[in-house]
Design an enzyme around this catalytic site. Structure first.
Site, mmCIF file in Angstrom:
data_model
loop_
_atom_site.group_PDB
_atom_site.id
_atom_site.type_symbol
_atom_site.label_atom_id
_atom_site.label_comp_id
_atom_site.label_asym_id
_atom_site.label_seq_id
_atom_site.Cartn_x
_atom_site.Cartn_y
_atom_site.Cartn_z
ATOM 1 N N ARG A 44 -16.560 44.225 42.133
ATOM 2 C CA ARG A 44 -17.889 43.638 42.062
ATOM 3 C C ARG A 44 -18.414 43.791 40.644
ATOM 4 N NH1 ARG A 44 -17.221 40.911 45.816
ATOM 5 N NH2 ARG A 44 -18.119 41.007 47.889
ATOM 6 N N GLU A 62 -22.763 35.543 37.687
ATOM 7 C CA GLU A 62 -21.625 34.626 37.845
ATOM 8 C C GLU A 62 -22.104 33.188 38.008
ATOM 9 O OE1 GLU A 62 -18.985 36.078 40.908
ATOM 10 O OE2 GLU A 62 -18.499 37.872 39.756
ATOM 11 N N HIS A 79 -13.677 34.875 39.204
ATOM 12 C CA HIS A 79 -13.788 35.457 40.565
ATOM 13 C C HIS A 79 -12.756 34.845 41.522
ATOM 14 C CE1 HIS A 79 -16.811 37.685 43.360
ATOM 15 N NE2 HIS A 79 -15.587 37.746 43.856
#
Ligand code: 9EZ
Length: 511
Positions: free
Chosen positions: A237, A266, A284
């Site tokens: 994370r 993000e 990601h």
């Protein structure tokens, strides 16, 4: 409406087809698939659904959860629930679940890929080739053989990373506050205190949830305790490795490289880390494999089917008391808990402080926590909130009532007792239906069925007046229970006027 009553489910992100298929074929659920549903359309349609399944794109806001008046469950196919307002869900009595296991292998493999990439700067060298170069001096690397990998967080993903990197003859050490050292030793990870870890590692990879205690776990102070040139990996994370501290450590040479799949923001607007030559960054991609997506779609569907069939509650993140609440045997006990709580509220409406729920009999040994929730629902029946098993104990606490449970071995009879404020109610099941057997020390000769309408007197009732009042209202006397100190009448329909009946409580219980 029962939490397991799930007839219509909306899937608002792109999920593996197995998800809808399993919901339909195994759960008999009506499924609507609307990947890419706009926030406005979600808000206007959510009222029609009992369940909502998302991946990462749909933002399940407080507005969505409040508008979803039928919603019982919001499920995320994947790890974490970052795009779901869990507090708002709890306030609205909605279960939030995820599929914490489906992505583990994919996340672990990507982490290993980044460790190998860092050791030889593979992406940087490949990119220089594409730019037409042949730069053999710039990309001198190091072997992983004999190097030490520190793994912070030794759950499923940390474990899979460890066993894979052991095949490169890395030494795997780590730390986890929950998983015992004996357990991690079995998969070859020796645990140390965090203080002892930093200085030993050539590589550090983080596999923790993002919590206040893990935010900035790797920071300026911890970098300074590391070997010069330590390399770090974050596929967990954004924010577990402090981004500003990482940039400083890269500039100073204290950090020799970083592999980042996740960012605090993000996509990251600040490109300083992404643009750094020693950083290998990815958008990601940890869960972005066909296998992980299929597994998560399947897992989330099976979890909802289990709930619909009252078999189990798996993967829930905001209903810890309910992990054992869903099985075919528990339903009547939950009804009993609610009924006793409701009766308790009628008898002691202002009660505050501790209410103890005592279970007896082997069948209720592990039922204390969800029966606390059931009793709390009964106690809070006049609340203006959407009280259910998910949030009842939280709302009870808000008004100063702590519901606690205790399993007693004093009796082998399967029974439930609710006590507090000087009042004690005891109940059980008779033919599967909730019944009251005792008020305080006062024992009913035959148990009082806890459904429909009851009239209760703290002394002897005037039966002549009762018959008169019933006749006048077109209601009938069904049974009469007399014990020392209490009289309870079950009647066929509620009375609107109790004035002729002395100090009498009229109690309505759900059928
Ligand atoms: C914290 C952790 C692991 C960790 C892992 C989990 C709650 N929690 N905390 C610091 N599950 C390594 C370092």
């Amino acid at each position: 409406m029962a939490l397991s009553d799930i007839r219509r489910v909306l899937i608002s992100d792109s999920l593996a087809p197995a998800c809808a298929h399993i919901l339909r074929s195994q759960g008999g659920i009506e499924v609507t698939e609307e990947p890419g549903l706009s926030p406005q359309d979600l808000l206007s349609q959510i009222q029609d659904y009992d369940g909502l399944i998302v991946r990462s794109a749909t933002k399940v806001t407080s507005d969505v959860l409040t508008a979803g008046t039928r919603l019982k469950v919001v499920a995320r196919a994947g790890t974490g629930v970052d795009n779901v307002d869990v507090d708002a869900a709890t306030q609205n009595g909605i279960i939030v679940m995820n599929t914490p296991t489906g992505n583990s292998i994919s996340a672990a493999e990507l982490t290993c890929g980044l460790i190998l990439s860092l050791s030889r700067q593979i992406p940087q060298a490949a990119s220089s080739m594409k730019q037409g170069k042949w730069d053999r001096k710039k990309y001198m690397g190091s072997e992983l053989h004999g190097k030490t990998l520190g793994i912070l967080g030794l759950g499923r993903i940390g474990k899979e990373v460890a066993t894979r990197m052991q095949s490169f003859q890395m030494k795997t050490i780590g730390y986890d506050p929950i998983i015992p050292p004996e357990v991690t030793a079995e998969f070859g990870v020796q645990q140390f205190s965090l203080e002892e870890i930093w200085g030993q590692c050539d590589y550090i990879t983080v596999h923790t949830p993002l919590l206040p205690s893990t935010t900035g776990l790797v920071n300026d102070a911890t970098f300074s305790k590391c070997k010069r040139g330590v390399q770090v990996i974050n596929c967990a994370r954004g924010g577990i490795i402090d981004e500003a501290a990482l940039l400083r450590a890269l500039e100073s040479g204290q950090c020799g490289g970083a592999g980042l799949d996740v960012f605090t923001e993000e996509p990251p607007r600040d490109r300083a880390l992404v643009d750094h030559p020693l950083v290998i960054s990815l958008p990601h991609l940890g869960a972005s494999t066909h296998e992980a997506q299929n597994r998560c779609g399947e897992e989330v569907a099976l979890q909802i089917v289990d709930l619909v069939k009252d078999r189990a509650l798996l993967g829930a993140v905001n209903a810890p008391a309910l992990t054992k609440a869903f099985s075919p045997e528990t339903k009547p006990w939950i009804r009993l808990g609610e009924a006793l709580g409701r009766l308790f509220h009628y008898l002691l409406p202002e009660v505050r402080g501790e209410i103890q729920v005592t279970t007896t009999g082997g069948a209720l040994k592990n039922s204390g926590s969800f029966l606390c929730s059931a009793v709390a629902i009964g106690l809070l029946q006049n609340s203006d909130k959407k009280v259910n098993l998910v949030n009842a104990c939280i709302f009870a606490k808000d008004v100063g009532i702590q519901v606690t449970s205790y399993h007693s071995l004093d009796s082998s009879e399967t029974a439930l007792e609710v006590s507090g404020g000087g009042l004690c109610l005891t109940g059980g099941l008779s033919g599967g239906a909730p019944c009251l057997s005792q008020i305080g020390a006062s024992d009913f000769k035959s148990p009082v069925s806890l459904n429909g309408t009851l009239l209760l007197w703290r002394d002897e009732a005037n039966l002549l007046k009762l018959i008169g009042a019933l006749a006048a209202a077109g209601s009938r006397l069904q049974t009469l229970h007399v014990s020392e100190g209490y009289t309870v009448a079950e009647i066929s329909a509620p009375l609107s006027d109790l004035s002729a009946l002395g100090s009498c409580l009229q109690i309505t219980l759900p059928a």
